[in-house]
Design a protein around this motif. Sequence first.
Motif, PDB file in Angstrom:
ATOM      1  N   ILE A 230       0.784  -1.177  -0.091  1.00  0.00           N
ATOM      2  CA  ILE A 230      -0.115   0.058  -0.150  1.00  0.00           C
ATOM      3  C   ILE A 230       0.948   1.160  -0.027  1.00  0.00           C
ATOM      4  O   ILE A 230       0.603   2.215  -0.628  1.00  0.00           O
ATOM      5  N   SER A 234       0.836   3.945  -3.003  1.00  0.00           N
ATOM      6  CA  SER A 234       0.521   5.266  -2.611  1.00  0.00           C
ATOM      7  C   SER A 234       1.520   6.216  -3.142  1.00  0.00           C
ATOM      8  O   SER A 234       1.437   7.308  -3.698  1.00  0.00           O
ATOM      9  N   THR A 235       2.983   5.817  -2.975  1.00  0.00           N
ATOM     10  CA  THR A 235       3.923   6.707  -3.115  1.00  0.00           C
ATOM     11  C   THR A 235       4.162   6.889  -4.974  1.00  0.00           C
ATOM     12  O   THR A 235       4.266   7.999  -5.121  1.00  0.00           O
ATOM     13  N   VAL A 237       1.586   6.637  -6.986  1.00  0.00           N
ATOM     14  CA  VAL A 237       0.350   7.509  -7.472  1.00  0.00           C
ATOM     15  C   VAL A 237       0.512   8.914  -7.038  1.00  0.00           C
ATOM     16  O   VAL A 237       0.387   9.720  -7.870  1.00  0.00           O
ATOM     17  N   LEU A 238       0.982   9.347  -5.806  1.00  0.00           N
ATOM     18  CA  LEU A 238       1.507  10.623  -5.586  1.00  0.00           C
ATOM     19  C   LEU A 238       2.738  10.826  -6.487  1.00  0.00           C
ATOM     20  O   LEU A 238       2.717  12.425  -6.761  1.00  0.00           O
TER      21      LEU A 238
END
Length: 271
Positions: A230, A234-235, A237-238
């Motif tokens: 996760i 998330s990293t 996507v950011l």
Amino acid sequence: MSLEQELDSSVYYAALSLNSTTLYTYDNVNLTSKLNVNYSELVSKNLGVINSVQETRINSLKLADNVVMGVTGSHGTTPRNVLTNLMLYYHKKLMKNNNLITIVALCNDRMLDRFVYNLMEKIMEEYLTHFYQTEDGTLSYEFKNRMRDLIVDHELKLRQLTANYGATTTNELDEIRDLMSENIDRILNRGENLNSLINKTNNLNSSAGSFRRRTVMVKRKLWWSNIKFIVLVSTVVLFVIYLFVGLECGLPFYTRCLHPSKPSQPHQKTI
């Protein structure tokens, strides 16, 4: 209980040795003191022969025939001599470190073989489990009392079994000897089966405990793997969002969007 019955249900002498060095002994002085032979010397000589082969084995050998046992008369009776045949039973076990543990038991040849073998197995098991080596690696010298208790307890059980069959003379004991041997084998085998079942149950419980521990460890590993996944997603996507926005606002600090430059004023011409 007559003397003959006592002889048929008693261990005269027993010893436990490590690499042919005797560590513990049991001596039924009430009986051995009446023998007209040096039984300890006979046992020592044969112990060397028994231990000459390094192997795990349980067996017996005839030690002496027609040994005279002098019985002192009581209440005015005439002293008499009783003949007994001596059998030496032995149980030796070769350990992984090549230590040879040997248990010998001196008995009348009319003693039930299976009963003596079971007694020696119990002594060996008790010694290896609790007394072979202490935590600091030294031998424990408390085993002599424990060995005596085991022998006395097994002798009492054998006498109780004999009494339950109602034998009152030596001849009657001869008649029921085979029947007792068969029934005692059944009792001992049942005990061995129960011990085997208990051991299997303990092993199953241990396996279940190990499985539970492994399950908890796997769950923790999966949980950490999910958290890492996760965080990684998330990293990524950011970072992608950062790139797309940066193309419009200017990398790396979005200066065009956060600090836009003021539009320039047109210059006026003078006439």
